[in-house]
Enzyme design. Sequence first.
Site, PDB file in Angstrom:
ATOM      1  N   CYS A   1     -18.803   9.526  49.721  1.00 58.65           N
ATOM      2  CA  CYS A   1     -19.675   8.439  50.187  1.00 58.65           C
ATOM      3  C   CYS A   1     -21.125   8.815  49.905  1.00 58.65           C
ATOM      4  CB  CYS A   1     -19.513   8.224  51.690  1.00 58.65           C
ATOM      5  SG  CYS A   1     -17.796   8.033  52.226  1.00 58.65           S
ATOM      6  N   CYS A   2     -21.890   7.910  49.314  1.00 56.64           N
ATOM      7  CA  CYS A   2     -23.292   8.230  49.053  1.00 56.64           C
ATOM      8  C   CYS A   2     -24.062   8.199  50.362  1.00 56.64           C
ATOM      9  CB  CYS A   2     -23.908   7.273  48.033  1.00 56.64           C
ATOM     10  SG  CYS A   2     -24.304   5.641  48.647  1.00 56.64           S
TER      11      CYS A   2
ATOM     12  N   CYS B   1     -27.655  -4.101  47.045  1.00 54.07           N
ATOM     13  CA  CYS B   1     -27.859  -2.841  46.321  1.00 54.07           C
ATOM     14  C   CYS B   1     -28.213  -3.053  44.853  1.00 54.07           C
ATOM     15  CB  CYS B   1     -26.626  -1.964  46.450  1.00 54.07           C
ATOM     16  SG  CYS B   1     -26.244  -1.568  48.164  1.00 54.07           S
TER      17      CYS B   1
ATOM     18  N   GLY C   1     -24.036   7.940  58.679  1.00 54.42           N
ATOM     19  CA  GLY C   1     -22.953   7.092  59.172  1.00 54.42           C
ATOM     20  C   GLY C   1     -22.999   5.726  58.542  1.00 54.42           C
TER      21      GLY C   1
END
Lengths: 142, 378
Positions: B199-200, B79, B116
Amino acid sequence: MSGNDSIEYISEGVFRPDTLARIDGQVHLVGSRCAACGDLRFPRALGCPVCHAPADALKPAILPRAGHVVTATRVERAIAPFKPPYLLAYVQLPDGPRVFCQLVAPSLEPRDVIGKACHLVVERLYEKSGEDVLGYKLEVLA
Amino acid sequence: MKVAVLGAGQVPFTGPSPLAMGALGASAARAAILDAGLEVKDMQMASVGSVYEHPSAGQRVLLHLGLNGIPLVNLENACASGSAAAIEAMRWIQAGVVDVALVVGVDKMASHYSSGPIALVNETDVFGAQGFTVPAYFGLIAEKHMADFGSTREDFATIAHKNRGYAAHNPDARFRQAPSLEEILASPIIASPLGKFDCCANGDGAAALVLASEAFVARSGARQPVWIRAAELGGGVLGDRLFDDPMTLLANQAYEAAGLGPQDIQVVECHDNFSVGEFEAYERLGFCPHGEAHLYLRAGKSRIGGAGAAFNPSGGLLGRSHPAGATGCVQIQSIVRQLRGQAGPLQHMDARVGLVQTSGGGVMELQSNATTVMIFSL
């Protein structure tokens, strides 16, 4: 705990055959200890990641069966083949590594198990091709 | 040698996009080049960060840009790929190889993955065999802070509420509807204590930067160059993130290189892939003492207009969504706009120095796989 090279590994049905051993009738996790720097690690390392000693410096190390829960989370969204909910945790072994594992404590919340003592059990982790795959979990003691 | 950001641009971050990855990257690049007041032909090298794209992502971006033959580096650092690509381009300039460099970060994660958790490891790995998920790892960090220091689920939800609220004012963010705190708290738990809004989401998008040497800035007469005061890139450190993270070490190195400290910084874009990611950054970047992130938050210090540094004024990963390769570049873009006074309703008053922190992960035996900390000023 000290290690030796004549370990009776538990390999049948276990997800990774170098993680569990039976010692005097009891199941233990097997890690590695570096003969050069003493680094104790689970799972066993293939070369020392601390002092860079080669693989032959790493000896199997039988780890304590019990520890305490450092932190835990209840997983509600999982990735197949795992089915939620389940508790994931880091467990600190005395004088040893922290182990990432599922906890056997079905009705407890993370806040109820953090700091609690727990001990090693062998349980079904998941199912693959219709067969149970076994591995280690830590059971929280009442 | 001093290096400046001359231009920054992006395409809006979205769900699954019908546009090709290369087209997204090229559109962001054009926006950055326009912002710099330059032309495509002025770019002397390109550094392109992506994570989930096929090989030669950068070649496809440059193909759509009509730019060929220049040196090109494709870079994957989880990331942190976008910010690592920026640091790579900066090094090329510092080495005197080029004067001007194009940086592009791009990914189409929303197209590649449904909602998810993303599987980073499979069940042959000791983490994968236990049912590891990325939200669970951050849930472990959050639960430990709650147990050790008395923070609460409401604290994490407050960060999600804050960042989604900022994203509502960011036209390029994926999520423009701000949920209420009650909606956030009522959302389903993903990994305790983190709910859906903690959560992104995956996103499709691209962001780009134009970097230039001090000599080029002087020659070009560029308006409002934003100088890179420090840029630290660290690889994975053995251990687990519960007790430490390279973020602290790299931040201290960056503060020393810049001759600045957290007290000198007014705006921060940090890696809020989960709300607790921003929460832990308050402590690990030195904005508050260890164990006091919830107090920093509750005092409103991390808000725009607050008494501390405004964290993630663009909406962060929680509000923008997360096309992994693009995230580092869009974080830098946000800081550039803040320092230039171009952030509109999201402007933090008197923003003079900004910090960008990005974390890349995936190898769970390491605290982080790659971490970057950069400091910028006018």
